[in-house]
Scaffold this motif. Structure first.
Motif, PDB file in Angstrom:
ATOM      1  N   GLN A   1      37.541  29.633  40.333  1.00  0.00           N
ATOM      2  CA  GLN A   1      36.822  31.252  40.781  1.00  0.00           C
ATOM      3  C   GLN A   1      37.865  32.272  40.026  1.00  0.00           C
ATOM      4  O   GLN A   1      37.360  32.869  39.392  1.00  0.00           O
ATOM      5  N   VAL A   2      39.201  31.908  40.268  1.00  0.00           N
ATOM      6  CA  VAL A   2      40.154  32.905  39.556  1.00  0.00           C
ATOM      7  C   VAL A   2      41.446  32.109  39.299  1.00  0.00           C
ATOM      8  O   VAL A   2      41.634  30.900  39.595  1.00  0.00           O
ATOM      9  N   ASP A   3      42.244  32.790  38.397  1.00  0.00           N
ATOM     10  CA  ASP A   3      43.331  32.287  38.084  1.00  0.00           C
ATOM     11  C   ASP A   3      44.593  32.745  38.991  1.00  0.00           C
ATOM     12  O   ASP A   3      44.915  33.974  38.724  1.00  0.00           O
ATOM     13  N   HIS A   4      44.942  31.886  39.993  1.00  0.00           N
ATOM     14  CA  HIS A   4      46.034  32.336  40.835  1.00  0.00           C
ATOM     15  C   HIS A   4      47.400  32.723  40.174  1.00  0.00           C
ATOM     16  O   HIS A   4      48.214  33.274  41.037  1.00  0.00           O
ATOM     17  N   GLU A   5      47.627  32.233  39.026  1.00  0.00           N
ATOM     18  CA  GLU A   5      48.654  32.160  38.242  1.00  0.00           C
ATOM     19  C   GLU A   5      48.997  33.704  37.666  1.00  0.00           C
ATOM     20  O   GLU A   5      50.108  33.968  37.209  1.00  0.00           O
ATOM     21  N   ALA A   6      47.783  33.975  37.207  1.00  0.00           N
ATOM     22  CA  ALA A   6      47.807  35.218  36.294  1.00  0.00           C
ATOM     23  C   ALA A   6      48.200  36.640  36.954  1.00  0.00           C
ATOM     24  O   ALA A   6      48.194  36.710  37.884  1.00  0.00           O
ATOM     25  N   LYS A   7      49.231  37.301  36.334  1.00  0.00           N
ATOM     26  CA  LYS A   7      49.952  38.367  36.822  1.00  0.00           C
ATOM     27  C   LYS A   7      48.950  39.621  36.408  1.00  0.00           C
ATOM     28  O   LYS A   7      49.022  40.460  37.415  1.00  0.00           O
ATOM     29  N   TRP A   8      47.935  39.351  35.590  1.00  0.00           N
ATOM     30  CA  TRP A   8      47.254  40.592  35.351  1.00  0.00           C
ATOM     31  C   TRP A   8      45.876  39.928  34.641  1.00  0.00           C
ATOM     32  O   TRP A   8      46.279  38.686  34.121  1.00  0.00           O
ATOM     33  N   PRO A   9      44.716  40.346  34.531  1.00  0.00           N
ATOM     34  CA  PRO A   9      43.469  39.869  33.949  1.00  0.00           C
ATOM     35  C   PRO A   9      43.868  39.396  32.488  1.00  0.00           C
ATOM     36  O   PRO A   9      43.194  38.172  32.030  1.00  0.00           O
ATOM     37  N   GLY A  10      44.423  40.007  31.845  1.00  0.00           N
ATOM     38  CA  GLY A  10      44.736  39.455  30.173  1.00  0.00           C
ATOM     39  C   GLY A  10      45.557  38.059  30.387  1.00  0.00           C
ATOM     40  O   GLY A  10      45.545  37.518  29.407  1.00  0.00           O
ATOM     41  N   GLU A  11      46.240  37.510  31.402  1.00  0.00           N
ATOM     42  CA  GLU A  11      47.090  36.159  31.494  1.00  0.00           C
ATOM     43  C   GLU A  11      46.122  35.293  31.935  1.00  0.00           C
ATOM     44  O   GLU A  11      46.760  34.085  31.978  1.00  0.00           O
ATOM     45  N   SER A  12      45.082  35.722  32.084  1.00  0.00           N
ATOM     46  CA  SER A  12      44.048  34.216  32.704  1.00  0.00           C
ATOM     47  C   SER A  12      43.898  33.481  31.914  1.00  0.00           C
ATOM     48  O   SER A  12      43.468  33.765  30.408  1.00  0.00           O
ATOM     49  N   ARG A  13      43.999  32.178  32.181  1.00  0.00           N
ATOM     50  CA  ARG A  13      43.864  30.817  31.311  1.00  0.00           C
ATOM     51  C   ARG A  13      42.595  30.139  31.602  1.00  0.00           C
ATOM     52  O   ARG A  13      42.580  29.029  31.161  1.00  0.00           O
TER      53      ARG A  13
END
Length: 803
Positions: free
Chosen positions: A362-374
């Motif tokens: 659903q979401v990337d819980h490790e990303a600090k901001w949307p651009g870091e989403s893996r």
């Protein structure tokens, strides 16, 4: 445009390009040492204000205690308009300080109608000028006022404007939408748009008591504005901000769409893209820098916890990721959530569709901001899955294997949750795109605790959001919801089926006392949808308790030849069951491509024309709570509707989008039809009808005093003792003028003959009678054409079929 700093509830016509701000009045002439009991009017006060003060003398004398001066508490409190409050503040410094919080409690930027005339090339830009008033620091204002006073030979000035703290009184800040050719000048991709965003950010940072922030202009919102909204949060994370409303713009990097000289480009409707396969393990999206992002950051992730969140026209996945952070922070107090996707995103982007598969998240819980989403853009559960991704994991093993059995093997007495899970699985298999099979909801929380929170909403509104039934059935608590709006959302039928099975009413148990009623588990009072199906009517009939709903807006706007349900089914399942509690009712079967101006005689809207027994039912007086009514009728039933208005004495607003059998060339115009309404009300004063909407025209019925001669040329005034003319509705303007002239001549002839027959002895008695009649101050009824009052009349706002 106009800047309205009025208090809530003030409603008055605003002059375009006029700044309603107290700072535009010269208050330096007010003596600071006048007592409240001895008020002296300055010479610059308008004659109207002077006359108003003089008219209050009698009232003041009635409350004035003999031998003591008049105090502030003895002043009459009947100021209902902003100009009255401003005029009162101009009379004394003490009143100025008392009126200031009321004047600046709201700061609304309102765009005028596109056809309004400007006042010349030297007009003040109220949008920038009004914000500049709030942004000026105290020292800057003091220096400016001193230099101007010295130039005019008046070195001694008041220090009132030096203490510029108007922003701290603002509780609601609102920027409305306007014509595209005007608002496009303020796109954030342009210099003027960046200047506007900077001014708003500076002004908002000073609004320490701000409760509501609304940006409905589709120009984009700078991240600086969100940072300013977050600056009011204290160390404990508390802020007075409760409601945020944002309408986004087209975030794609196109230069042609932002040109003010060319109209907004409308993208063609495209077929939904085919389901795409899951990404190859290891081939994850690479993080990107902030410069590579076409969306603003930070936005919602920095806001304090809210009670109401509205985000419309979303076309970028990063906004959804940011909203998920805010929803997590506001989960315990969020009561209103309105989400709308842009048409461009639904046609071109795969993140707008719900996906299901073993390797999706659903979401990337490790990303600090949307651009870091893996994680890929194909998200588990689609839009709704992302929004609840930080409070609820929809991928988890069902509690019972019986939830996965087929329909033929299901036991009819199975619990409601098992029936719900079966419907969820059937919906996933039949109608939603898939990227993997046989393992939709495995447990996938190896590194953290599985999230099982729910949104306890009271209001939910979705527009162009493809529904994920798994999210709707698991991550939302429906028991306390009172308002539900579903507009142009795919899989809506599956939603009604799931809710119908999940919240089946509980009949009285065996052995219950006689008279024990059925127990219903939903508390919905308002429902609005643009697609009416048998599943929806079944949900309304079997799941909602009778006479509990207050608002039903049913607009079937599908691109089909006729609606899938008949008007008789609508009345039987929805209207009649809620007849005693309904306050607002809208029934319309117009398709999406039809406008209120260009409707033809063969339109789809004809299928739900209310006539015969249905019209008699609505106008019979059985629906005693009805306040707002919208429906299509037959042109032959217009007079029947007028005659039945006394049976609907509590009706406030009437909306007729079209009439069956009406010919635009020979039939009466909307104004000619509306002129008949004051005639009826003048005979039956218990009727409270105020607003009448006919096609694209809207009219207001007002009371006018007999000594008021400032009527507009377009206004129509009807005397209270005038019964109207029911036979001259089809006459042209020339025929009406000739008929009125004949009536005037006949009346004058009869007047002369009567006067000659009156003897001299009776002349004084007749004169006395005529004088008494002339002094009669009974109000008259006026008809005034206005713009549709969408802000406060829900049925007018709902006619657009969008959020």
């Amino acid at each position: 445009m106009a800047v309205d700093t009025a208090a809530a509830g003030a409603s008055e016509t605003k002059d375009p390009l006029t700044l309603h701000s107290l700072t535009r009045h010269d208050t330096n002439h007010v003596p600071p040492d006048l007592s409240v009991g001895e008020i002296h009017l300055p010479t610059s006060v308008s004659p109207a204000m002077i006359q108003l003060i003089k008219d209050k003398n009698r009232e003041w004398e009635g409350v004035k205690i003999k031998g003591t001066p008049l105090t502030l508490l003895n002043l009459p409190v009947d100021l209902t308009y902003t100009n009255d409050v401003i005029a009162l503040a101009m009379t004394h410094s003490a009143l100025y300080k008392l009126a200031l919080p009321n004047i600046y409690s709201r700061f609304d930027i309102v765009w005028p109608d596109v056809n309004s005339q400007t006042q010349g090339s030297k007009c003040v830009d109220a949008l920038s000028y009004g914000l500049a008033t709030l942004c000026l620091p105290s020292r800057f204002a003091e220096t400016t006022q001193r230099s101007r006073a010295v130039g005019r030979g008046r070195p001694n000035i008041s220090h009132r404007l030096a203490n510029n703290d108007y922003a701290k009184y603002i509780r609601k800040f609102s920027i409305g939408d306007g014509p595209p050719e005007w608002t496009s000048e303020y796109l954030i991709t342009k210099e003027s748009g960046k200047m506007l965003g900077t001014l708003v950010a500076v002004a908002v940072s000073k609004m320490v008591n701000l409760e509501t922030f609304v940006w409905d202009m589709p120009t984009g919102v700078l991240s600086d504005v969100f940072m300013a909204l977050s600056s009011h949060e204290d160390d404990q994370g508390q802020a007075k901000l409760e409601k945020v409303w944002i309408r986004w713009h087209n975030s794609s990097t196109t230069s042609s769409s932002s040109s003010a000289s060319s109209p907004t480009t409308v993208l063609p409707t495209l077929n939904p893209p085919p389901p795409i396969l899951p990404s190859i393990p290891g081939a994850l999206p690479q993080p990107k820098s902030y410069a590579q992002s076409c969306a603003e950051y930070p936005t919602f992730s920095v806001l304090p916890p809210l009670k109401s969140l509205t985000v419309l026209d979303i076309d970028d996945l990063s906004y959804l990721d940011e909203m998920s952070v805010l929803i997590e922070r506001s989960a315990s107090q969020l009561r209103e959530l309105q989400v709308g996707m842009s048409k461009r995103a639904c046609d071109l982007h795969d993140f707008a569709r719900p996906w299901y598969g073993a390797n999706l998240q659903q979401v990337d819980h490790e990303a600090k901001w949307p651009g870091e989403s893996r994680i890929p853009t194909t998200r588990l559960g689609g839009v709704l899955g992302v929004l609840v991704g930080r409070i609820h994991d929809i991928r988890r093993t069902p509690k019972s294997k019986s939830c996965q059995i087929s329909t033929h093997e299901q036991n009819a007495d199975a619990p409601n949750d098992e029936k719900t899970m079966e419907l969820v699985n059937e919906t996933n298999e039949a109608s939603q795109p898939r990227v993997a099979v046989d393992d939709d909801f495995p447990t996938s929380c190896p590194d953290r605790k599985c999230l099982e929170g729910k949104l306890k909403l009271e209001t939910l509104a979705l527009e162009r959001v493809t529904l994920s039934i798994a999210v709707c059935s698991r991550a939302i608590d429906w028991s306390g919801m009172t308002s539900l709006t579903i507009l142009n959302c795919q899989h809506h039928e599956a939603l009604w089926k799931v809710l119908r099975h999940q919240f089946q009413p509980t009949p009285p148990a065996l052995g219950s006392p006689k008279g024990t009623s059925t127990r219903y588990h939903l508390s919905l009072k308002r429902i609005s949808t643009d697609v009416v199906s048998p599943a929806l009517l079944g949900f309304l009939k079997e799941t909602i308790a009778p006479n509990t709903m207050e608002t039903i807006f049913l607009q079937d706007r599908q691109r089909t030849i006729k609606p899938s349900v008949t008007l008789e089914q609508v009345f039987k399942s929805a209207v009649k069951r809620q007849r005693h509690s309904l306050k607002r009712l809208l029934i319309d079967s117009s398709d999406k491509e039809t406008t209120s101006i260009s409707m033809g005689n063969n339109g789809r809207w004809r299928h739900w024309a209310v006539k015969n027994e249905f019209l008699s039912y609505i106008t019979s007086g059985r629906m005693t709570s009805l306040r707002e009514l919208g429906m299509v009728i037959d042109c032959n039933d217009w007079h029947t509707l007028l005659q039945q208005l006394p049976q609907m004495a509590n009706l406030r607003s009437l909306y007729i989008p079209q009439m069956v059998g009406r010919d635009s060339r020979s039939s009466p115009t909307p104004r000619e039809l509306a002129l008949q309404v004051p005639d009826i009300i003048s005979l039956r004063r218990e009727i409270r009808l105020t607003y009448v909407g006919l096609w694209h025209k809207c009219f207001e019925i007002t009371e006018v005093k007999r000594d008021d001669r400032s009527q507009d040329d377009n206004d129509h005034v009807v005397s209270t003792n005038n019964g109207g003319n029911s036979e001259g509705d089809d006459m042209t303007d020339e025929e009406e003028d000739e008929d009125e002239d004949d009536e005037v001549e006949a009346f004058m002839d009869a007047e002369n003959e009567t006067t000659e027959e009156i003897s001299s002895d009776d002349q004084s008695e007749a004169d006395s009678f005529m004088e008494e009649t002339a002094n009669n101050s009974l109000p008259r009824l006026g008809l005034r054409e206005i713009l549709y009052y969408d802000e406060n009349v829900e049925i007018f706002r709902a006619r657009h079929g969008k959020l």
